[in-house]
Design a protein around this motif. Structure first.
Motif, PDB file in Angstrom:
ATOM      1  N   UNK A   9       0.809  -1.221   0.000  1.00  0.00           N
ATOM      2  CA  UNK A   9       0.000   0.000   0.000  1.00  0.00           C
ATOM      3  C   UNK A   9       0.841   1.269   0.000  1.00  0.00           C
ATOM      4  N   UNK A  10       2.044   1.222   0.570  1.00  0.00           N
ATOM      5  CA  UNK A  10       2.874   2.428   0.601  1.00  0.00           C
ATOM      6  C   UNK A  10       3.259   2.903  -0.796  1.00  0.00           C
ATOM      7  N   UNK A  11       3.798   2.046  -1.671  1.00  0.00           N
ATOM      8  CA  UNK A  11       4.068   2.526  -3.034  1.00  0.00           C
ATOM      9  C   UNK A  11       2.800   2.846  -3.813  1.00  0.00           C
ATOM     10  N   UNK A  12       1.694   2.151  -3.521  1.00  0.00           N
ATOM     11  CA  UNK A  12       0.436   2.459  -4.203  1.00  0.00           C
ATOM     12  C   UNK A  12      -0.031   3.873  -3.853  1.00  0.00           C
ATOM     13  N   UNK A  13       0.079   4.235  -2.567  1.00  0.00           N
ATOM     14  CA  UNK A  13      -0.291   5.600  -2.160  1.00  0.00           C
ATOM     15  C   UNK A  13       0.644   6.620  -2.793  1.00  0.00           C
ATOM     16  N   UNK A  14       1.916   6.286  -2.862  1.00  0.00           N
ATOM     17  CA  UNK A  14       2.877   7.199  -3.474  1.00  0.00           C
ATOM     18  C   UNK A  14       2.500   7.479  -4.927  1.00  0.00           C
ATOM     19  N   UNK A  15       2.138   6.431  -5.647  1.00  0.00           N
ATOM     20  CA  UNK A  15       1.779   6.600  -7.055  1.00  0.00           C
ATOM     21  C   UNK A  15       0.490   7.403  -7.220  1.00  0.00           C
ATOM     22  N   UNK A  16      -0.496   7.138  -6.380  1.00  0.00           N
ATOM     23  CA  UNK A  16      -1.788   7.801  -6.529  1.00  0.00           C
ATOM     24  C   UNK A  16      -1.781   9.251  -6.042  1.00  0.00           C
ATOM     25  N   UNK A  17      -1.082   9.500  -4.937  1.00  0.00           N
ATOM     26  CA  UNK A  17      -1.241  10.794  -4.264  1.00  0.00           C
ATOM     27  C   UNK A  17      -0.073  11.752  -4.451  1.00  0.00           C
ATOM     28  N   UNK A  18       1.114  11.235  -4.773  1.00  0.00           N
ATOM     29  CA  UNK A  18       2.273  12.122  -4.784  1.00  0.00           C
ATOM     30  C   UNK A  18       3.125  11.971  -6.036  1.00  0.00           C
ATOM     31  N   UNK A  19       2.569  11.354  -7.067  1.00  0.00           N
ATOM     32  CA  UNK A  19       3.310  11.174  -8.310  1.00  0.00           C
ATOM     33  C   UNK A  19       2.588  11.907  -9.438  1.00  0.00           C
ATOM     34  N   UNK A  20       3.313  12.749 -10.142  1.00  0.00           N
ATOM     35  CA  UNK A  20       2.700  13.512 -11.241  1.00  0.00           C
ATOM     36  C   UNK A  20       2.960  12.879 -12.599  1.00  0.00           C
ATOM     37  N   UNK A  21       4.038  12.121 -12.733  1.00  0.00           N
ATOM     38  CA  UNK A  21       4.331  11.501 -14.031  1.00  0.00           C
ATOM     39  C   UNK A  21       5.207  10.276 -13.818  1.00  0.00           C
TER      40      UNK A  21
END
Length: 247
Positions: A188-200
């Motif tokens: 879930x940690x990398x999933x949250x990173x991708x959804x919430x804090x990744x622009x590209x």
């Protein structure tokens, strides 16, 4: 359109915000550990089981998630900080009251369960508010507090003693819950990173046969969230299966 903060997040009115705040797949997952612990006991008493599940729902499903949302509103709900604090405080107090009621209500004093009540309160508050400089806000604490702890409490609410094979089964189940919950955090940690804090996301994967698969956010999210969905249902069904052996 902005990426949803979680695969289960909903947008709309108050009900949609409540649904999103409760993290239904994860809440069900962690409540299942309490059910599993109860089901491992020699016999299951249904009233203590219901009280245990409701107490964990209030502490984990409502209070912990309300405190999470207060820290920067990562889910984008429209609940105010004050309302989230009130919801968390009332839920924790109600959960503690249910725990105390269970510890002193059935067949004399259940001291192990009574001692578990303050431990649970400390876990929720210290983890979610990142007290002690955030030392407890890590994957291992989450795995112990949201995985092993509900199994142990579910068992103790049914049977506070040590009963040979049943106690060993509880320990084994608690260990499995810790491992599964640790895996949950690692996914879930990398999933949250991708959804919430990744622009590209840029890049590609070249296979041995020369084929090239372009990488984007959906490609990276799919295996992470697919595994989380499957695990949330799998853990819940295992707990139900063990509970049904007492039916």
């Amino acid at each position: 359109m902005a990426e949803a903060p979680a695969y289960y997040a909903r947008r709309g009115g108050l009900l949609a915000d409540c649904w999103t705040l409760l993290h239904p797949p994860y809440t069900l997952w962690h409540l299942s550990y309490a059910v599993l612990g109860a089901a491992i006991a020699p016999e299951v008493s249904w009233t203590p089981l219901v009280v245990t599940v409701v107490a964990f729902f209030l502490a984990v499903g409502v209070a912990a998630h309300a405190l999470d949302e207060r820290a920067g509103h990562p889910l984008g709900t429209r609940f105010g900080d004050g309302g989230l604090v009130v919801a968390a405080a009332l839920s924790l107090l109600a959960a503690a009251a249910l725990g105390v009621y269970g510890a002193f209500r059935w067949d004399g004093t259940n001291w192990p369960l009574a001692l578990a009540v303050p431990v649970g309160l400390v876990l929720v508050v210290a983890y979610n508010l990142e007290l002690a400089g955030g030392r407890l806000h890590n994957d291992l604490t989450f795995a112990l507090g949201w995985g092993g702890f509900p199994v142990v409490v579910g068992y103790l609410a049914q049977f506070p003693g040590a009963d040979g094979a049943h106690a060993l089964a509880m320990v084994a189940a608690a260990g499995a819950a810790v491992a599964l919950t640790y895996a949950q955090r690692r996914l879930s940690t990398p999933a949250r990173q991708l959804r919430r804090r990744t622009t590209a996301v840029a890049g590609s994967v070249e296979s041995a046969d020369g084929s090239v698969v372009p990488l984007d956010r959906d490609t990276l999210l799919a295996p992470l969230e697919g595994a989380l969905r499957a695990l949330s249902w799998g853990v819940s069904l295992v707990a139900l299966a063990v509970l049904l052996t007492h039916a």
